[in-house]
Design a protein around this motif. Structure first.
Motif, PDB file in Angstrom:
ATOM      1  N   GLY A 236       0.619  -1.182  -0.042  1.00  0.00           N
ATOM      2  CA  GLY A 236      -0.048   0.109  -0.091  1.00  0.00           C
ATOM      3  C   GLY A 236       0.719   1.278   0.068  1.00  0.00           C
ATOM      4  N   ILE A 237       1.756   1.461   0.946  1.00  0.00           N
ATOM      5  CA  ILE A 237       2.799   2.672   0.896  1.00  0.00           C
ATOM      6  C   ILE A 237       3.330   2.812  -0.299  1.00  0.00           C
ATOM      7  CG2 ILE A 237       4.818   3.529   2.130  1.00  0.00           C
ATOM      8  CD1 ILE A 237       2.405   3.789   3.724  1.00  0.00           C
ATOM      9  N   ALA A 238       3.903   1.633  -1.030  1.00  0.00           N
ATOM     10  CA  ALA A 238       4.733   1.721  -2.257  1.00  0.00           C
ATOM     11  C   ALA A 238       3.748   2.229  -3.289  1.00  0.00           C
ATOM     12  CB  ALA A 238       5.302   0.172  -2.612  1.00  0.00           C
ATOM     13  N   SER A 239       2.518   1.781  -3.572  1.00  0.00           N
ATOM     14  CA  SER A 239       1.532   1.923  -4.217  1.00  0.00           C
ATOM     15  C   SER A 239       1.194   3.587  -4.025  1.00  0.00           C
ATOM     16  CB  SER A 239       0.211   1.128  -4.274  1.00  0.00           C
ATOM     17  OG  SER A 239       0.450  -0.030  -4.515  1.00  0.00           O
ATOM     18  N   LEU A 240       1.075   3.860  -3.021  1.00  0.00           N
ATOM     19  CA  LEU A 240       0.937   5.306  -2.615  1.00  0.00           C
ATOM     20  C   LEU A 240       1.879   6.275  -3.165  1.00  0.00           C
ATOM     21  CD1 LEU A 240      -0.502   6.731   0.675  1.00  0.00           C
ATOM     22  CD2 LEU A 240       1.365   7.824  -0.451  1.00  0.00           C
ATOM     23  N   ALA A 241       3.148   5.843  -2.834  1.00  0.00           N
ATOM     24  CA  ALA A 241       4.496   6.678  -3.080  1.00  0.00           C
ATOM     25  C   ALA A 241       4.400   6.890  -4.759  1.00  0.00           C
ATOM     26  CB  ALA A 241       5.634   6.048  -2.670  1.00  0.00           C
ATOM     27  N   VAL A 242       4.017   5.758  -5.497  1.00  0.00           N
ATOM     28  CA  VAL A 242       4.156   6.035  -6.824  1.00  0.00           C
ATOM     29  C   VAL A 242       3.010   6.727  -7.570  1.00  0.00           C
ATOM     30  CG1 VAL A 242       4.206   4.680  -9.080  1.00  0.00           C
ATOM     31  CG2 VAL A 242       5.435   3.625  -7.259  1.00  0.00           C
ATOM     32  N   THR A 243       1.958   6.632  -6.784  1.00  0.00           N
ATOM     33  CA  THR A 243       0.636   7.395  -7.322  1.00  0.00           C
ATOM     34  C   THR A 243       0.875   8.922  -7.115  1.00  0.00           C
ATOM     35  OG1 THR A 243      -0.613   5.528  -6.846  1.00  0.00           O
ATOM     36  CG2 THR A 243      -1.949   7.655  -6.882  1.00  0.00           C
ATOM     37  N   SER A 244       1.308   9.145  -5.942  1.00  0.00           N
ATOM     38  CA  SER A 244       1.716  10.756  -5.687  1.00  0.00           C
ATOM     39  C   SER A 244       2.615  11.467  -6.761  1.00  0.00           C
ATOM     40  CB  SER A 244       2.397  10.675  -4.147  1.00  0.00           C
ATOM     41  OG  SER A 244       1.388  10.391  -3.184  1.00  0.00           O
TER      42      SER A 244
ATOM     43  N   ASN B   2       1.123  14.188  -9.231  1.00  0.00           N
ATOM     44  CA  ASN B   2       1.496  15.452  -8.748  1.00  0.00           C
ATOM     45  C   ASN B   2       2.355  15.989  -9.905  1.00  0.00           C
ATOM     46  OD1 ASN B   2       0.216  16.001  -6.613  1.00  0.00           O
ATOM     47  ND2 ASN B   2       1.795  14.804  -5.262  1.00  0.00           N
ATOM     48  N   GLN B   3       3.256  15.228 -10.555  1.00  0.00           N
ATOM     49  CA  GLN B   3       4.292  15.536 -11.584  1.00  0.00           C
ATOM     50  C   GLN B   3       3.958  15.357 -12.846  1.00  0.00           C
ATOM     51  OE1 GLN B   3       7.020  17.185 -10.623  1.00  0.00           O
ATOM     52  NE2 GLN B   3       6.293  16.716  -8.439  1.00  0.00           N
ATOM     53  N   ALA B   4       2.688  14.679 -13.147  1.00  0.00           N
ATOM     54  CA  ALA B   4       2.339  14.206 -14.461  1.00  0.00           C
ATOM     55  C   ALA B   4       0.862  14.640 -14.843  1.00  0.00           C
ATOM     56  CB  ALA B   4       2.549  12.687 -14.840  1.00  0.00           C
ATOM     57  N   ALA B   5      -0.101  14.090 -13.882  1.00  0.00           N
ATOM     58  CA  ALA B   5      -1.389  14.189 -14.081  1.00  0.00           C
ATOM     59  C   ALA B   5      -1.976  15.510 -14.034  1.00  0.00           C
ATOM     60  CB  ALA B   5      -2.354  13.188 -13.209  1.00  0.00           C
ATOM     61  N   LYS B   6      -1.477  16.066 -12.950  1.00  0.00           N
ATOM     62  CA  LYS B   6      -1.907  17.480 -12.595  1.00  0.00           C
ATOM     63  C   LYS B   6      -1.592  18.446 -13.725  1.00  0.00           C
ATOM     64  CE  LYS B   6      -2.792  17.544  -7.631  1.00  0.00           C
ATOM     65  NZ  LYS B   6      -4.393  18.217  -7.813  1.00  0.00           N
ATOM     66  N   ARG B   7      -0.512  18.208 -14.438  1.00  0.00           N
ATOM     67  CA  ARG B   7      -0.101  18.948 -15.552  1.00  0.00           C
ATOM     68  C   ARG B   7      -0.656  18.983 -17.014  1.00  0.00           C
ATOM     69  NH1 ARG B   7       5.285  20.783 -13.915  1.00  0.00           N
ATOM     70  NH2 ARG B   7       5.957  19.761 -12.029  1.00  0.00           N
ATOM     71  N   ILE B   8      -1.582  17.971 -17.020  1.00  0.00           N
ATOM     72  CA  ILE B   8      -2.190  17.696 -18.303  1.00  0.00           C
ATOM     73  C   ILE B   8      -3.197  18.773 -18.752  1.00  0.00           C
ATOM     74  CG2 ILE B   8      -3.752  15.684 -19.625  1.00  0.00           C
ATOM     75  CD1 ILE B   8      -2.206  13.787 -18.068  1.00  0.00           C
ATOM     76  N   ARG B   9      -4.184  19.155 -17.727  1.00  0.00           N
ATOM     77  CA  ARG B   9      -5.240  19.884 -18.262  1.00  0.00           C
ATOM     78  C   ARG B   9      -5.258  20.776 -16.716  1.00  0.00           C
ATOM     79  NH1 ARG B   9     -10.817  20.190 -17.209  1.00  0.00           N
ATOM     80  NH2 ARG B   9     -11.954  21.561 -18.745  1.00  0.00           N
ATOM     81  N   ARG B  10      -5.298  22.209 -17.214  1.00  0.00           N
ATOM     82  CA  ARG B  10      -5.347  23.250 -15.894  1.00  0.00           C
ATOM     83  C   ARG B  10      -7.119  23.249 -15.733  1.00  0.00           C
ATOM     84  NH1 ARG B  10      -1.697  23.999 -12.929  1.00  0.00           N
ATOM     85  NH2 ARG B  10      -2.552  26.296 -12.534  1.00  0.00           N
TER      86      ARG B  10
ATOM     87  N   SER C 286      -6.721  21.610  -9.707  1.00  0.00           N
ATOM     88  CA  SER C 286      -7.950  20.942  -9.205  1.00  0.00           C
ATOM     89  C   SER C 286      -7.991  19.349  -9.568  1.00  0.00           C
ATOM     90  CB  SER C 286      -9.249  21.577  -9.208  1.00  0.00           C
ATOM     91  OG  SER C 286     -10.260  20.829  -8.666  1.00  0.00           O
ATOM     92  N   LEU C 287      -7.688  19.307 -10.848  1.00  0.00           N
ATOM     93  CA  LEU C 287      -7.767  17.857 -11.465  1.00  0.00           C
ATOM     94  C   LEU C 287      -6.364  17.244 -11.806  1.00  0.00           C
ATOM     95  CD1 LEU C 287      -9.681  15.893 -13.195  1.00  0.00           C
ATOM     96  CD2 LEU C 287      -9.001  17.299 -14.978  1.00  0.00           C
ATOM     97  N   PRO C 288      -6.201  15.955 -11.033  1.00  0.00           N
ATOM     98  CA  PRO C 288      -7.234  15.241 -10.515  1.00  0.00           C
ATOM     99  C   PRO C 288      -6.875  15.484  -8.736  1.00  0.00           C
ATOM    100  CG  PRO C 288      -5.419  13.806 -10.829  1.00  0.00           C
ATOM    101  CD  PRO C 288      -5.111  15.261 -11.600  1.00  0.00           C
ATOM    102  N   SER C 289      -7.746  14.672  -8.145  1.00  0.00           N
ATOM    103  CA  SER C 289      -7.624  14.895  -6.612  1.00  0.00           C
ATOM    104  C   SER C 289      -6.254  14.186  -6.295  1.00  0.00           C
ATOM    105  CB  SER C 289      -8.951  14.581  -6.026  1.00  0.00           C
ATOM    106  OG  SER C 289      -8.620  14.401  -4.455  1.00  0.00           O
ATOM    107  N   GLY C 290      -5.507  14.585  -5.468  1.00  0.00           N
ATOM    108  CA  GLY C 290      -4.379  13.825  -5.153  1.00  0.00           C
ATOM    109  C   GLY C 290      -4.548  12.925  -3.970  1.00  0.00           C
TER     110      GLY C 290
ATOM    111  N   SER D  77      -9.433   6.818  -9.752  1.00  0.00           N
ATOM    112  CA  SER D  77      -9.123   5.801 -10.965  1.00  0.00           C
ATOM    113  C   SER D  77      -7.574   5.575 -11.033  1.00  0.00           C
ATOM    114  CB  SER D  77      -9.739   6.300 -12.117  1.00  0.00           C
ATOM    115  OG  SER D  77     -11.174   6.675 -12.043  1.00  0.00           O
ATOM    116  N   ILE D  78      -6.871   6.761 -10.884  1.00  0.00           N
ATOM    117  CA  ILE D  78      -5.403   6.722 -10.945  1.00  0.00           C
ATOM    118  C   ILE D  78      -4.821   6.001  -9.960  1.00  0.00           C
ATOM    119  CG2 ILE D  78      -3.419   8.234 -10.774  1.00  0.00           C
ATOM    120  CD1 ILE D  78      -4.877  10.535 -12.243  1.00  0.00           C
ATOM    121  N   GLY D  79      -5.219   6.111  -8.636  1.00  0.00           N
ATOM    122  CA  GLY D  79      -4.720   5.330  -7.669  1.00  0.00           C
ATOM    123  C   GLY D  79      -4.945   3.756  -7.874  1.00  0.00           C
TER     124      GLY D  79
END
Length: 482
Positions: free
Chosen positions: A59-67, A71-79, A102-106, A156-158
């Motif tokens: 769970g912690i490993a999945s959380l780290a990759v998801t963060s 933060n570094q990819a998904a939030k940069r796709i569409r403002r 705002s998109l997506p919710s971290g 969905s991303i997580g």
């Protein structure tokens, strides 16, 4: 879709609810910086249940990759700007409104990644945590931090990241085999250790053996202690111990434990293993991960039978045997350990092995294989693939054989592609089987065989045979649980 999303947000924001007012701010604040999930992971880690402990790590490993992905990819796709919090009742409104995209919710992405990661290893716990993750997602809307669509995208991303993680590192699952119940052996309780003779390697694991020795003397005052030194013939020491002991005890690394097991089998005596090595694979898998576990088993007379493996009917193996890259790695590491620390020696040995060609050609059932990795385990290891970590049972009467071929065009790329697609078991370069015996012949002359962490003799022909429930060991029956 954006209009519908905004209308749903307005409906939730305008809904008067004392329950939401009192719970949502607390929950969303607890999930800030993943504090909630880290606290739950710590609780799972100390639960004593292996499946929950694995779930916490996954769970912690999945959380780290998801963060990182969020933060570094998904939030940069569409403002997308944050919703206006003016409609949110004051008691429910977050103390600090975030200013990032705002998109997506971290928060939602991290919640889903952790919950699904735990669910992969322990479904009941994952079900409960999935409900909590959904509430965290709701709290992000109820406090005015996100639109519902942001939460759905984050969840969905997580979930996707955690699911893809199972392709890279498969979960540990009980094999679909119908196995007989453990074979229990009647043994007299010995709360003071009377009749126990323990052979201790004080220098094992950089001095851990000496600490274990003191623990044994305190917990089992009637036990006899035999300390090894560099000049001792270990096999001769255990043979001598077997002539006067009712229980053969051993505190050392897996190589020393395997030597003790051979003496116990020959003398038909039970074996008590005190974990004093670096990894303690065998001790951990029989449920004796601590000295207290072994002491309790001796005091209560808890003895069962487990399998052993014979190499050419002369060498006993408790954990694994291998050829190719791993024995080469062990030789380099042990040579470097005379001059540098173990961690540095291990890292250096890995680098050298990757740079050198350690492939070995062997003949199996009339077919010549150019083998880079060959691993043979006593009983079935979990999970499947390259990273076997533990055994759920040590009494299934089977050998777990894993072979990786590299003598083909584009072998590395093909292998990486199969691994990324989660189809390693279907790759023509990878072979995994569970059999009661296995034989190979070295094509280019004798090859070194490493077993239980030690590099021993070289063999032209190697015949491995599972000896079903031959060894009597002390250990708690609860170790059969996953």
């Amino acid at each position: 879709m954006g209009t519908l999303d905004a209308e749903i947000y307005d409906t939730i924001a305008r809904s008067p609810s004392p329950l939401l007012d009192s719970t949502m701010p607390v929950l969303t604040h607890a999930a800030d910086h993943s504090k909630l999930w880290m606290a739950i992971a710590a609780g799972l880690a100390v639960s004593g249940r292996p499946s929950l402990q694995r779930g916490a790590a996954r769970g912690i490993a999945s959380l780290a990759v998801t963060s990182l992905v969020t933060n570094q990819a998904a939030k940069r796709i569409r403002r997308r700007p944050r919703p206006h919090p003016g409609l949110i009742p004051d008691p429910r409104r977050a103390r600090r409104q975030p200013t990032s995209n705002s998109l997506p919710s971290g928060h939602s992405a991290s919640a889903a990644a952790f919950a699904i990661g735990v669910a992969v290893e322990n479904p009941p716990a994952g079900l409960v945590l999935s409900g909590l993750a959904a509430l965290v997602g709701l709290s992000r809307v109820a406090t005015g931090a996100h639109y519902p669509g942001d939460v759905v995208a984050g969840l969905s991303i997580g979930a996707a990241v955690a699911t893809l993680g199972t392709r890279v590192v498969p979960p540990i699952a009980r094999p679909s085999l119908s196995l007989a119940d453990p074979t229990l052996v009647e043994a007299e309780p010995r709360p003071d250790g009377a009749g126990l003779v323990v052979v201790v390697n004080p220098a094992s694991s950089d001095g851990r053996g000496r600490r274990v020795l003191k623990d044994i003397q305190t917990a089992l005052p009637a036990a006899e202690i035999v300390e090894l030194d560099d000049k001792d013939d270990v096999a001769a020491v255990f043979a001598d111990v077997a002539t006067r002991a009712s229980i053969i005890g051993v505190a050392g690394g897996d190589g020393t434990v395997a030597c003790a097991a051979g003496a116990a089998v020959d003398a038909e005596l039970p074996l008590a293993v005190f974990p004093a090595g670096t990894f303690n694979h065998f001790a951990r898998d029989i449920g004796c991960g601590t000295v207290q576990d072994t002491v309790h088993a001796i005091a209560s007379g808890s003895v069962s039978k487990v399998d052993a493996v014979w190499l050419n009917d002369s060498r006993l193996i408790l954990n694994t045997a291998s050829i190719g890259a791993y024995p080469h790695f062990v030789r380099i590491r042990e040579r470097l350990r005379r001059r540098i620390s173990r961690p540095l020696a291990t890292a250096t040995a890995i680098i050298r092995v990757l740079r050198e060609d350690a492939n070995v050609r062997i003949e199996v059932d009339g077919q010549v294989l150019d083998v880079s990795l060959f691993l043979l385990g006593n009983s079935i290891y979990q999970p499947t693939g390259f990273l076997p970590t533990r055994r759920l049972r040590l009494d299934d009467g089977l050998l777990d054989v894993r072979i990786l071929e590299m003598g083909h065009r584009w072998a590395t790329l093909r292998l990486l592609g199969s691994l990324a697609a989660g189809r390693l078991e279907r790759s023509r370069l990878y072979h995994e089987m569970q059999v009661p015996e296995f034989r190979f012949t070295a094509v280019d002359g004798p090859v070194a065989v490493s077993h239980d962490g030690e590099v021993e003799e070289s063999y032209s022909t190697a015949h491995f045979r599972a000896d079903y429930r031959r060894l009597k060991v002390y250990g708690p029956v609860r170790s059969r649980r996953i």
